[in-house]
Scaffold this motif. Sequence first.
Motif, short mmCIF file in Angstrom:
data_model
loop_
_atom_site.label_atom_id
_atom_site.label_comp_id
_atom_site.label_asym_id
_atom_site.label_seq_id
_atom_site.Cartn_x
_atom_site.Cartn_y
_atom_site.Cartn_z
N LYS A 1 0.81 -1.23 0.00
CA LYS A 1 0.00 0.00 0.00
C LYS A 1 0.84 1.28 0.00
O LYS A 1 0.31 2.36 -0.20
CB LYS A 1 -0.95 0.01 1.19
CG LYS A 1 -0.25 -0.03 2.54
CD LYS A 1 -1.26 -0.18 3.67
CE LYS A 1 -0.52 -0.46 4.97
NZ LYS A 1 -1.41 -0.90 6.02
N TYR A 2 2.15 1.16 0.22
CA TYR A 2 3.00 2.35 0.28
C TYR A 2 3.70 2.68 -1.04
O TYR A 2 4.50 3.61 -1.10
CB TYR A 2 4.04 2.20 1.39
CG TYR A 2 3.42 2.04 2.76
CD1 TYR A 2 2.40 2.88 3.19
CD2 TYR A 2 3.85 1.04 3.62
CE1 TYR A 2 1.82 2.73 4.43
CE2 TYR A 2 3.29 0.88 4.87
CZ TYR A 2 2.27 1.73 5.27
OH TYR A 2 1.70 1.57 6.51
N LYS A 3 3.38 1.93 -2.09
CA LYS A 3 3.96 2.24 -3.41
C LYS A 3 3.62 3.67 -3.79
O LYS A 3 2.49 4.12 -3.58
CB LYS A 3 3.41 1.29 -4.48
CG LYS A 3 4.09 -0.04 -4.53
CD LYS A 3 3.66 -0.74 -5.80
CE LYS A 3 3.58 -2.21 -5.61
NZ LYS A 3 3.01 -2.88 -6.78
N LYS A 4 4.59 4.38 -4.34
CA LYS A 4 4.47 5.78 -4.79
C LYS A 4 4.39 6.78 -3.64
O LYS A 4 4.14 7.95 -3.86
CB LYS A 4 3.29 5.97 -5.74
CG LYS A 4 3.43 5.17 -7.01
CD LYS A 4 2.36 5.51 -8.01
CE LYS A 4 2.64 4.74 -9.28
NZ LYS A 4 1.54 4.12 -9.89
N CYS A 5 4.60 6.33 -2.42
CA CYS A 5 4.57 7.24 -1.26
C CYS A 5 5.96 7.85 -1.03
O CYS A 5 6.97 7.14 -1.07
CB CYS A 5 4.14 6.51 0.00
SG CYS A 5 2.40 6.04 0.02
N PRO A 6 6.02 9.15 -0.78
CA PRO A 6 7.30 9.78 -0.45
C PRO A 6 7.80 9.34 0.92
O PRO A 6 7.02 9.02 1.82
CB PRO A 6 6.95 11.28 -0.42
CG PRO A 6 5.67 11.41 -1.16
CD PRO A 6 4.94 10.12 -0.95
N LEU A 7 9.13 9.34 1.06
CA LEU A 7 9.78 9.12 2.36
C LEU A 7 10.32 10.46 2.82
O LEU A 7 11.05 11.13 2.08
CB LEU A 7 10.93 8.12 2.24
CG LEU A 7 10.57 6.67 1.98
CD1 LEU A 7 11.83 5.81 1.94
CD2 LEU A 7 9.63 6.14 3.06
N LEU A 8 9.96 10.84 4.04
CA LEU A 8 10.35 12.14 4.58
C LEU A 8 11.21 11.97 5.82
O LEU A 8 11.11 10.96 6.52
CB LEU A 8 9.10 12.95 4.95
CG LEU A 8 8.02 13.10 3.88
CD1 LEU A 8 6.80 13.81 4.46
CD2 LEU A 8 8.54 13.84 2.67
N VAL A 9 12.05 12.97 6.07
CA VAL A 9 12.82 13.03 7.32
C VAL A 9 12.58 14.40 7.95
O VAL A 9 12.23 15.35 7.27
CB VAL A 9 14.34 12.80 7.12
CG1 VAL A 9 14.61 11.40 6.61
CG2 VAL A 9 14.94 13.85 6.21
N THR A 10 12.80 14.46 9.26
CA THR A 10 12.72 15.76 9.93
C THR A 10 13.99 16.54 9.60
O THR A 10 15.00 15.97 9.19
CB THR A 10 12.62 15.58 11.46
OG1 THR A 10 13.80 14.91 11.91
CG2 THR A 10 11.38 14.80 11.85
N ARG A 11 13.96 17.83 9.80
CA ARG A 11 15.15 18.65 9.55
C ARG A 11 16.30 18.22 10.46
O ARG A 11 17.45 18.29 10.07
CB ARG A 11 14.85 20.13 9.75
CG ARG A 11 14.04 20.69 8.60
CD ARG A 11 13.87 22.19 8.72
NE ARG A 11 13.01 22.65 7.65
CZ ARG A 11 13.46 23.20 6.53
NH1 ARG A 11 14.74 23.38 6.35
NH2 ARG A 11 12.63 23.59 5.59
N GLU A 12 15.99 17.76 11.67
CA GLU A 12 17.04 17.31 12.59
C GLU A 12 17.76 16.10 12.02
O GLU A 12 18.94 15.89 12.27
CB GLU A 12 16.46 16.96 13.96
CG GLU A 12 15.83 18.11 14.72
CD GLU A 12 14.41 18.41 14.27
OE1 GLU A 12 13.57 17.49 14.22
OE2 GLU A 12 14.15 19.58 13.94
N ASP A 13 17.05 15.26 11.27
CA ASP A 13 17.65 14.05 10.70
C ASP A 13 18.19 14.27 9.29
O ASP A 13 18.68 13.34 8.67
CB ASP A 13 16.62 12.91 10.67
CG ASP A 13 16.28 12.41 12.06
OD1 ASP A 13 17.10 12.58 12.98
OD2 ASP A 13 15.19 11.84 12.23
N ALA A 14 18.08 15.49 8.79
CA ALA A 14 18.57 15.79 7.44
C ALA A 14 20.10 15.91 7.44
O ALA A 14 20.71 16.15 8.48
CB ALA A 14 17.95 17.10 6.95
#
Length: 170
Positions: A78-91
């Motif tokens: 169900k997660y196909k085509k979903c973006p993966l995000l990180v917080t700015r702290e983890d960037a």
Amino acid sequence: MDKENMLQVGVITATHGIKGEVKVFPTTDDINRFDYLKKVFIDSKEGLIQVKVSGVRYFKNLVIVKFKGINDINDVEKYKKCPLLVTREDAVPLEEGEYYITDIIGINVVTDTGVLLGTIEDVLQTGANDVYIIQTEDKKEILIPAIKQCILNVDLDKKEMKIHLLEGLI
């Protein structure tokens, strides 16, 4: 968690195998940053879902990612085509003079003579250097290379970029 303060590092393109791994197309400048990723947020239809990364390997231009506790293909389908995000702290930390694209989209661009050219609409990543696409008030586009000779100052607090127009740019 507020999506506005997060940065995209990739997009899930497909499942990989039957044990819950996913193929991720990286949207970050530093593909090796996945080696240091401990947690990410999947931007799904149900909202942001925080998952822990338990494994990473590389295959061609993709990253194969395994999430902790997800061990079945049916759980990640169900997660196909979903973006993966990180917080700015983890960037990944930025070098001096580097900016996250999301932070400069929409800021005003002013010449060193005080003329408002327009706003940054998008950024082209060419490999050699980025190119800022500036949209003028009359909806024309101006392309400005992100090089020291052109970009004099960026003030994210004032949402303004001061540039020097090299001869022949417009």
